[in-house]
Design a protein around this motif. Structure first.
Motif, PDB file in Angstrom:
ATOM      1  N   PHE A  43      57.825   3.106  11.947  1.00 19.63           N
ATOM      2  CA  PHE A  43      58.393   3.500  10.656  1.00 19.63           C
ATOM      3  C   PHE A  43      57.373   4.268   9.817  1.00 19.63           C
ATOM      4  N   MET A  44      56.153   3.743   9.695  1.00 26.37           N
ATOM      5  CA  MET A  44      55.138   4.421   8.900  1.00 26.37           C
ATOM      6  C   MET A  44      54.752   5.759   9.531  1.00 26.37           C
ATOM      7  N   SER A  45      54.765   5.838  10.855  1.00 24.13           N
ATOM      8  CA  SER A  45      54.382   7.083  11.530  1.00 24.13           C
ATOM      9  C   SER A  45      55.418   8.185  11.332  1.00 24.13           C
ATOM     10  N   ARG A  46      56.667   7.824  11.057  1.00 25.39           N
ATOM     11  CA  ARG A  46      57.712   8.827  10.866  1.00 25.39           C
ATOM     12  C   ARG A  46      57.824   9.312   9.421  1.00 25.39           C
ATOM     13  N   LEU A  47      57.180   8.632   8.488  1.00 27.41           N
ATOM     14  CA  LEU A  47      57.398   8.939   7.074  1.00 27.41           C
ATOM     15  C   LEU A  47      56.959  10.345   6.685  1.00 27.41           C
ATOM     16  N   ARG A  48      55.972  10.907   7.363  1.00 23.85           N
ATOM     17  CA  ARG A  48      55.514  12.243   6.977  1.00 23.85           C
ATOM     18  C   ARG A  48      56.618  13.270   7.161  1.00 23.85           C
ATOM     19  N   ASP A  49      57.558  13.004   8.060  1.00 24.95           N
ATOM     20  CA  ASP A  49      58.684  13.923   8.222  1.00 24.95           C
ATOM     21  C   ASP A  49      59.558  13.974   6.976  1.00 24.95           C
ATOM     22  N   ASP A  50      59.498  12.915   6.144  1.00 23.46           N
ATOM     23  CA  ASP A  50      60.289  12.865   4.909  1.00 23.46           C
ATOM     24  C   ASP A  50      59.557  13.481   3.719  1.00 23.46           C
ATOM     25  N   GLY A  51      58.236  13.656   3.832  1.00 24.58           N
ATOM     26  CA  GLY A  51      57.497  14.264   2.741  1.00 24.58           C
ATOM     27  C   GLY A  51      56.064  13.783   2.682  1.00 24.58           C
ATOM     28  N   ASP A  52      55.252  14.480   1.870  1.00 27.00           N
ATOM     29  CA  ASP A  52      53.845  14.094   1.700  1.00 27.00           C
ATOM     30  C   ASP A  52      53.720  12.792   0.907  1.00 27.00           C
ATOM     31  N   VAL A  53      54.638  12.601  -0.037  1.00 27.46           N
ATOM     32  CA  VAL A  53      54.756  11.355  -0.795  1.00 27.46           C
ATOM     33  C   VAL A  53      56.237  10.999  -0.800  1.00 27.46           C
ATOM     34  N   VAL A  54      56.572   9.765  -0.448  1.00 27.95           N
ATOM     35  CA  VAL A  54      57.978   9.357  -0.413  1.00 27.95           C
ATOM     36  C   VAL A  54      58.131   8.001  -1.084  1.00 27.95           C
ATOM     37  N   ARG A  55      59.363   7.745  -1.543  1.00 28.75           N
ATOM     38  CA  ARG A  55      59.671   6.450  -2.136  1.00 28.75           C
ATOM     39  C   ARG A  55      60.263   5.509  -1.090  1.00 28.75           C
ATOM     40  N   LEU A  56      59.830   4.250  -1.159  1.00 26.05           N
ATOM     41  CA  LEU A  56      60.386   3.197  -0.318  1.00 26.05           C
ATOM     42  C   LEU A  56      60.967   2.110  -1.206  1.00 26.05           C
ATOM     43  N   VAL A  63      58.282   1.392  -3.994  1.00 25.67           N
ATOM     44  CA  VAL A  63      56.900   1.603  -3.585  1.00 25.67           C
ATOM     45  C   VAL A  63      56.774   3.044  -3.104  1.00 25.67           C
ATOM     46  N   TYR A  64      55.633   3.662  -3.375  1.00 27.11           N
ATOM     47  CA  TYR A  64      55.391   5.049  -2.991  1.00 27.11           C
ATOM     48  C   TYR A  64      54.485   5.068  -1.765  1.00 27.11           C
ATOM     49  N   ALA A  65      54.885   5.822  -0.749  1.00 25.13           N
ATOM     50  CA  ALA A  65      54.079   5.952   0.472  1.00 25.13           C
ATOM     51  C   ALA A  65      53.461   7.342   0.533  1.00 25.13           C
ATOM     52  N   VAL A  66      52.161   7.401   0.831  1.00 27.56           N
ATOM     53  CA  VAL A  66      51.422   8.655   0.957  1.00 27.56           C
ATOM     54  C   VAL A  66      51.160   8.880   2.438  1.00 27.56           C
ATOM     55  N   THR A  67      51.411  10.103   2.901  1.00 26.48           N
ATOM     56  CA  THR A  67      51.450  10.322   4.353  1.00 26.48           C
ATOM     57  C   THR A  67      50.459  11.349   4.889  1.00 26.48           C
ATOM     58  N   THR A  68      49.716  12.071   4.038  1.00 20.21           N
ATOM     59  CA  THR A  68      48.823  13.118   4.528  1.00 20.21           C
ATOM     60  C   THR A  68      47.359  12.728   4.352  1.00 20.21           C
ATOM     61  N   PRO A  69      46.463  13.217   5.211  1.00 16.30           N
ATOM     62  CA  PRO A  69      45.048  12.886   5.062  1.00 16.30           C
ATOM     63  C   PRO A  69      44.487  13.276   3.694  1.00 16.30           C
ATOM     64  N   ALA A  70      44.794  14.496   3.237  1.00 21.54           N
ATOM     65  CA  ALA A  70      44.215  14.962   1.976  1.00 21.54           C
ATOM     66  C   ALA A  70      44.622  14.072   0.811  1.00 21.54           C
ATOM     67  N   LEU A  71      45.883  13.661   0.779  1.00 16.66           N
ATOM     68  CA  LEU A  71      46.349  12.846  -0.343  1.00 16.66           C
ATOM     69  C   LEU A  71      45.858  11.410  -0.259  1.00 16.66           C
ATOM     70  N   THR A  72      45.660  10.884   0.947  1.00 16.87           N
ATOM     71  CA  THR A  72      45.066   9.544   1.021  1.00 16.87           C
ATOM     72  C   THR A  72      43.619   9.577   0.549  1.00 16.87           C
ATOM     73  N   GLY A  73      42.900  10.681   0.848  1.00 21.36           N
ATOM     74  CA  GLY A  73      41.551  10.820   0.327  1.00 21.36           C
ATOM     75  C   GLY A  73      41.531  10.908  -1.182  1.00 21.36           C
ATOM     76  N   ALA A  74      42.451  11.699  -1.745  1.00 22.46           N
ATOM     77  CA  ALA A  74      42.532  11.822  -3.203  1.00 22.46           C
ATOM     78  C   ALA A  74      42.886  10.485  -3.835  1.00 22.46           C
TER      79      ALA A  74
END
Length: 457
Positions: A43-56, A63-74
């Protein structure tokens, strides 16, 4: 590997911010919590297909999920977010609220100053003889042809190294076994409480709740025994426990008993859990990829000339170190992390309201095909200098970044590489009947029941 700091892009004007899209796959009442329980890694691995930041939706919570390397660093580097949220709330029963793992702000900074000297790069060699002794004792204890229960063996060596190096304690097999059994129960229960926040239901006298409470009580009793034994001994060795017992708060007074307790918990439990889980995966790797086990053996012999591998050899074991890093990429012990927004802010052009909980998955980030060629292939050579430049920034942060970076990163890498070198030099490994190396998901990842047979080289 090194991790460079970055500054998030300047926030967009409030009127330009968007609400993140809602992830697909939610169900009535439970929202996305059901998928997080049933198949969280997929489930977590597929979330990037929904967007860089998505709502769960986790039950009634957004809850907000962050899916890209750059945004997790930020996210990790921004002062707009603090350690908090579903993961840390679920861990408070274990870690408490006064340890370095869960504290924020000035308290966290003071606690980091107290414990950091024990983990300085120039302090690590002093632990070398203990790491060597425990790594080689592990190989001596195993008998050719007998079955190794990798869960108990991995916990035993992780706890012994932590206790002997950082607490200067002879906390041997019996306590390691207690810790192993209790942590398995506690972390499994805490993960359930994180993804299914059903509050009062966890207070009911159900068998699972009683088992969880017994395991949690035993963990805290173990820590109380350790602190009491040190005080009764009157000894003050130059170690982390002495530093805690003599630490002062911001007013110059001794820190409280609860903070001492929570700090020792933070040293023994999450550290032992994550290191032990990684050792299990490394043993699985050596069994599944004998070609890399052979390369580790050959590298060790070329560096040592045939003598037993020592701590001082670790820095020269390039392939061995890369095997450890690649194992952590594909099977990170810590697969999910959470933060909480302390103010209205933005991330990736999306509006994040104050108090919002944010989650992200190192497992998903580190397996993303957008970041890694042959993303699911076990390939230690991807960490060679000529190839590592192709890995995006923050696509591999096994010890986190910023002020929440794990203080024991060098300590952990040294023991993991040394153990890998010692066992691969001595044995080849085969899985036996009854072994199950599929991934067990809790707060951390580990094999369900890894059983191996050591075969002498």
């Amino acid at each position: 590997m090194t991790v460079e700091s970055v500054k998030p892009d300047a926030p967009a004007h409030a009127s330009e911010l968007r609400e993140p899209p809602l992830a697909g796959g939610g169900v009535p009442l439970l929202g996305h919590g059901w998928k997080l329980v049933r198949d969280p890694l997929a489930f977590m691995s597929r979330l990037r297909d929904d967007g860089d930041v998505v709502r769960l939706k986790l039950g009634p919570k957004t809850v907000y999920a962050v899916t890209t390397p750059a945004l997790t660093g930020a996210l990790a580097l921004s002062p707009d977010y603090k350690i908090d949220g579903p993961l840390w709330e679920s861990l408070e029963g274990l870690l408490g609220k006064e340890g370095v793992a869960t504290a924020n702000g000035p308290t966290h900074r003071r606690q980091r100053r107290t414990i950091q000297p024990a983990f300085r790069l120039d302090a690590i060699p002093a632990y070398g003889p203990i790491m060597e002794e425990e790594a080689h004792a592990l190989t001596e204890r195993w008998k050719p042809g007998e079955t190794i229960d990798c869960t108990s063996e991995s916990f035993r060596v992780a706890v012994r190294i932590a206790a002997r190096c950082l607490l200067r304690g002879e906390y041997m097999d019996e306590r390691a076994e207690r810790l192993c059994v209790a942590l398995a129960t506690v972390f499994r229960g805490m993960y359930q409480r994180m993804v299914m926040p059903l509050g009062p239901l966890y207070k009911l006298p159900l068998p699972a709740n009683r088992e969880f409470n017994r395991a949690l009580a035993d963990l805290h009793l173990l820590v109380d025994e350790i602190v009491a034994e040190r005080r009764a001994s009157g000894q003050k060795p130059d170690d982390l426990l002495t530093a805690l017992l003599e630490a002062k708060d911001d007013n110059g007074d001794p820190i409280g008993e609860q903070e001492i307790h929570d700090q020792v918990v933070a040293i023994l439990t999450p550290g032992s859990e994550t290191v032990a889980s990684t050792i299990m995966w490394l043993l699985q790797v050596l069994a599944e990829h004998p070609e890399h086990a052979d390369k580790v053996r050959d590298e060790v012999e070329s560096v040592t000339g045939g003598r037993p591998v020592a701590f001082e050899d670790v820095r020269g074991l390039t392939h061995t170190n890369n095997v450890v890093v690649e194992a952590m990429r594909l099977r990170p012990a810590v697969w999910i992390l959470t933060r909480r927004a302390v103010t209205d802010t933005e991330l990736g052009g999306y509006r994040i309201p104050a108090g919002a909980d944010i989650i992200y998955s190192p497992y998903a980030i580190q397996r993303d095909p957008r970041s890694y060629a042959d993303n699911l292939k076990f390939d230690p050579d991807r960490w060679l200098p000529e190839r590592v430049k192709d890995v995006p920034k923050y696509a591999m942060s096994p010890f986190s970044v910023g002020n929440r970076k794990c203080p024991s990163d060098h300590f952990s890498m040294a023991q993991l590489s040394l153990i890998t070198a010692a066992v691969a030099t001595r044995y080849r490994f085969e899985q036996v009947a009854g072994s199950n190396d599929t991934t067990r998901v809790g707060i951390t990842l580990r094999p369900h029941k890894l059983l191996l047979r050591p075969v002498p080289r």
